[in-house]
Design a protein around this motif. Structure first.
Motif, mmCIF file in Angstrom:
data_model
loop_
_atom_site.group_PDB
_atom_site.id
_atom_site.type_symbol
_atom_site.label_atom_id
_atom_site.label_comp_id
_atom_site.label_asym_id
_atom_site.label_seq_id
_atom_site.Cartn_x
_atom_site.Cartn_y
_atom_site.Cartn_z
ATOM 1 N N ASP A 119 52.019 35.687 -14.707
ATOM 2 C CA ASP A 119 52.312 34.258 -14.613
ATOM 3 C C ASP A 119 51.936 33.653 -13.271
ATOM 4 O OD1 ASP A 119 53.341 34.218 -17.171
ATOM 5 O OD2 ASP A 119 55.373 34.716 -16.509
ATOM 6 N N HIS A 120 51.506 34.464 -12.309
ATOM 7 C CA HIS A 120 51.296 33.938 -10.959
ATOM 8 C C HIS A 120 49.942 33.251 -10.787
ATOM 9 C CE1 HIS A 120 49.394 37.933 -10.874
ATOM 10 N NE2 HIS A 120 48.626 37.462 -9.897
ATOM 11 N N ILE A 121 49.052 33.327 -11.799
ATOM 12 C CA ILE A 121 47.758 32.658 -11.714
ATOM 13 C C ILE A 121 47.633 31.677 -12.880
ATOM 14 C CG2 ILE A 121 45.252 32.955 -11.931
ATOM 15 C CD1 ILE A 121 45.428 35.452 -10.380
ATOM 16 N N ASN A 122 47.250 30.439 -12.541
ATOM 17 C CA ASN A 122 47.034 29.406 -13.552
ATOM 18 C C ASN A 122 45.522 29.232 -13.732
ATOM 19 O OD1 ASN A 122 47.010 27.243 -15.264
ATOM 20 N ND2 ASN A 122 48.391 25.970 -14.047
ATOM 21 N N TYR A 123 45.001 29.581 -14.915
ATOM 22 C CA TYR A 123 43.566 29.521 -15.170
ATOM 23 C C TYR A 123 43.099 28.144 -15.634
ATOM 24 C CZ TYR A 123 43.206 34.562 -14.635
ATOM 25 O OH TYR A 123 43.207 35.827 -14.121
ATOM 26 N N LEU A 124 43.994 27.143 -15.646
ATOM 27 C CA LEU A 124 43.604 25.783 -16.000
ATOM 28 C C LEU A 124 43.115 25.071 -14.739
ATOM 29 C CD1 LEU A 124 43.465 23.637 -18.224
ATOM 30 C CD2 LEU A 124 45.783 22.944 -17.600
ATOM 31 N N THR A 125 41.809 24.792 -14.675
ATOM 32 C CA THR A 125 41.229 24.210 -13.460
ATOM 33 C C THR A 125 41.751 22.810 -13.185
ATOM 34 O OG1 THR A 125 39.330 23.454 -14.781
ATOM 35 C CG2 THR A 125 39.129 25.573 -13.647
ATOM 36 N N ASN A 126 42.166 22.072 -14.230
ATOM 37 C CA ASN A 126 42.687 20.720 -14.010
ATOM 38 C C ASN A 126 44.020 20.729 -13.274
ATOM 39 O OD1 ASN A 126 40.505 19.606 -15.317
ATOM 40 N ND2 ASN A 126 41.512 19.503 -17.305
ATOM 41 N N SER A 127 44.705 21.857 -13.244
ATOM 42 C CA SER A 127 45.993 21.961 -12.551
ATOM 43 C C SER A 127 45.850 22.611 -11.179
ATOM 44 C CB SER A 127 46.981 22.776 -13.416
ATOM 45 O OG SER A 127 47.258 22.105 -14.620
ATOM 46 N N PHE A 128 44.626 22.661 -10.649
ATOM 47 C CA PHE A 128 44.407 23.298 -9.358
ATOM 48 C C PHE A 128 45.238 22.596 -8.279
ATOM 49 C CE2 PHE A 128 42.160 23.630 -5.296
ATOM 50 C CZ PHE A 128 42.076 25.009 -5.178
ATOM 51 N N GLY A 129 45.955 23.368 -7.485
ATOM 52 C CA GLY A 129 46.779 22.816 -6.410
ATOM 53 C C GLY A 129 48.202 22.502 -6.827
ATOM 54 N N LEU A 130 48.476 22.502 -8.140
ATOM 55 C CA LEU A 130 49.834 22.222 -8.614
ATOM 56 C C LEU A 130 50.599 23.534 -8.766
ATOM 57 C CD1 LEU A 130 49.063 19.577 -11.383
ATOM 58 C CD2 LEU A 130 49.690 19.183 -8.996
ATOM 59 N N SER A 131 51.856 23.516 -8.393
ATOM 60 C CA SER A 131 52.690 24.712 -8.505
ATOM 61 C C SER A 131 54.064 24.315 -9.037
ATOM 62 C CB SER A 131 52.837 25.405 -7.137
ATOM 63 O OG SER A 131 53.437 24.520 -6.201
ATOM 64 N N ALA A 132 54.762 25.286 -9.570
ATOM 65 C CA ALA A 132 56.112 25.031 -10.071
ATOM 66 C C ALA A 132 57.068 24.786 -8.902
ATOM 67 C CB ALA A 132 56.579 26.218 -10.910
ATOM 68 N N PHE A 133 58.075 23.970 -9.145
ATOM 69 C CA PHE A 133 59.076 23.732 -8.106
ATOM 70 C C PHE A 133 60.414 23.423 -8.757
ATOM 71 C CE2 PHE A 133 57.586 19.527 -9.143
ATOM 72 C CZ PHE A 133 58.701 18.716 -9.023
ATOM 73 N N VAL A 134 61.467 23.608 -7.970
ATOM 74 C CA VAL A 134 62.832 23.368 -8.427
ATOM 75 C C VAL A 134 63.402 22.209 -7.625
ATOM 76 C CG1 VAL A 134 65.137 24.336 -8.691
ATOM 77 C CG2 VAL A 134 63.129 25.788 -9.050
ATOM 78 N N SER A 135 63.883 21.205 -8.339
ATOM 79 C CA SER A 135 64.456 20.030 -7.677
ATOM 80 C C SER A 135 65.942 20.264 -7.436
ATOM 81 C CB SER A 135 64.261 18.791 -8.549
ATOM 82 O OG SER A 135 64.936 17.680 -7.995
ATOM 83 N N PRO A 136 66.453 19.947 -6.245
ATOM 84 C CA PRO A 136 67.898 20.108 -5.995
ATOM 85 C C PRO A 136 68.719 19.157 -6.861
ATOM 86 C CG PRO A 136 66.852 18.916 -4.202
ATOM 87 C CD PRO A 136 65.741 19.408 -5.077
#
Length: 315
Positions: A119-136
């Motif tokens: 799960d640590h690599i996203n092969y969708l090029t349109n999502s390059f630079g986007l990462s998962a995050f948790v909002s407080p």
């Protein structure tokens, strides 16, 4: 030769990457996700799955390796076969092996092959630079308590009446007030008269202009010397960017035979020019949307060719 890196590179560009003699890695786009219970946000990504029944060589991986490693196509095919042999040997001896940046393989109690993607690599090029995050978590209780405290303070606050202090008015202020009052009365009487005069003059000007316009219309004569040329509208055909691949052939005559066979069977078959790998591709047909292509691919796989796959490319 390590083919793991080449598989990973192809997953960015293609929806199906087949390893001859082993199986195929398939990708499917998953929309962005929000998990409310943990306030977690995940960008769109490509989900990777594995199909052990798609083993035929479609030429994609071998040609990519041959070009990247600057070697021959035949040598690339041999390198793939050697690597697949090592994978199967590792499964027999250890029951598990992994492909870097792709996933793990293991064998269950029923001797079935189990694939677990990373799960640590996203092969969708349109999502390059986007990462998962948790909002407080947004805490609203403290803010509401402060508002209630302010309301209580307002209720308990005494209303203080401000009484202006009387001062003696100077005599000259009285005369100034009388003068201002006189000006106000004069303006109140004179302004309506001035306004009525402007309205009367405006009406006269409008009547004169209308009369001149009517005269011009009656005297005008219209001539059409050159008719307006007809306008031709060209409607662009929708792009057929999704294609079902029947095969890619080293010999052009084999590609032509397959094309003629598919045409006789009722498919809207196509031959496309020789690609950069020296192969002659043949298509079952082309479609405007991925949903149409996927539906047609499923029918072809279930009836005539289980190795058919979708090529996404503007031809």
């Amino acid at each position: 030769m390590n083919i793991e890196h080449h598989i990973s590179q192809l997953l960015y560009r293609y929806q199906c990457v087949t390893v001859p003699g082993f199986g195929a890695f398939l990708t499917e786009i998953q929309s962005a996700q929000l998990i409310e219970s943990s306030n977690s946000f995940f960008p769109p990504k490509k989900m990777i799955s594995f199909n052990a029944y798609l083993k035929n060589n479609d030429g994609l991986l071998a040609n990519h390796i041959a070009q990247a490693e600057k070697t021959s196509y035949e040598y690339a095919v041999s390198a793939i076969q050697y690597e697949v042999h090592n994978w199967k040997k590792s499964l027999q001896e250890n029951g598990i092996f992994s492909i870097k940046n792709v996933g793990n393989f293991s064998v269950n109690a029923d001797k079935n092959l189990i694939f677990t993607p990373y799960d640590h690599i996203n092969y969708l090029t349109n999502s390059f630079g986007l990462s998962a995050f948790v909002s407080p978590m947004v805490k609203r209780e403290l803010f509401e308590q402060k508002i209630e405290a302010l309301e209580e303070n307002i209720k308990e606050t005494e209303v203080i009446a401000l009484i202006p202090e009387r001062r003696k008015t100077s005599a000259y202020l009285k005369y100034a007030a009388v003068f201002v009052l006189g000006l106000g009365l004069t303006g109140a009487i004179g302004y309506p008269v001035y306004q009525q005069q402007i309205a009367n003059e405006t009406i006269l000007v409008e009547k004169s202009v209308q009369k001149q316009v009517q005269n011009k219309i009656q005297e005008a004569t219209f001539f059409i010397e050159n008719p307006v040329p007809a306008v031709t509208l060209t409607v662009k055909e929708s792009k057929m960017s999704y294609h079902i691949m029947a095969g890619a052939f080293r010999e052009e005559r084999n590609a032509q035979k397959t094309f003629e066979k598919l045409s006789r069977q009722g498919y809207k078959a196509r031959r496309i020019p020789q690609n950069k790998y020296g192969l002659f591709p043949v298509l079952y047909g082309s479609y405007a949307t991925f949903a149409e292509a996927e539906k047609a691919k499923q029918e072809i796989q279930n009836t005539v060719n289980p190795d058919a796959w979708v090529l996404v490319e503007s031809l």
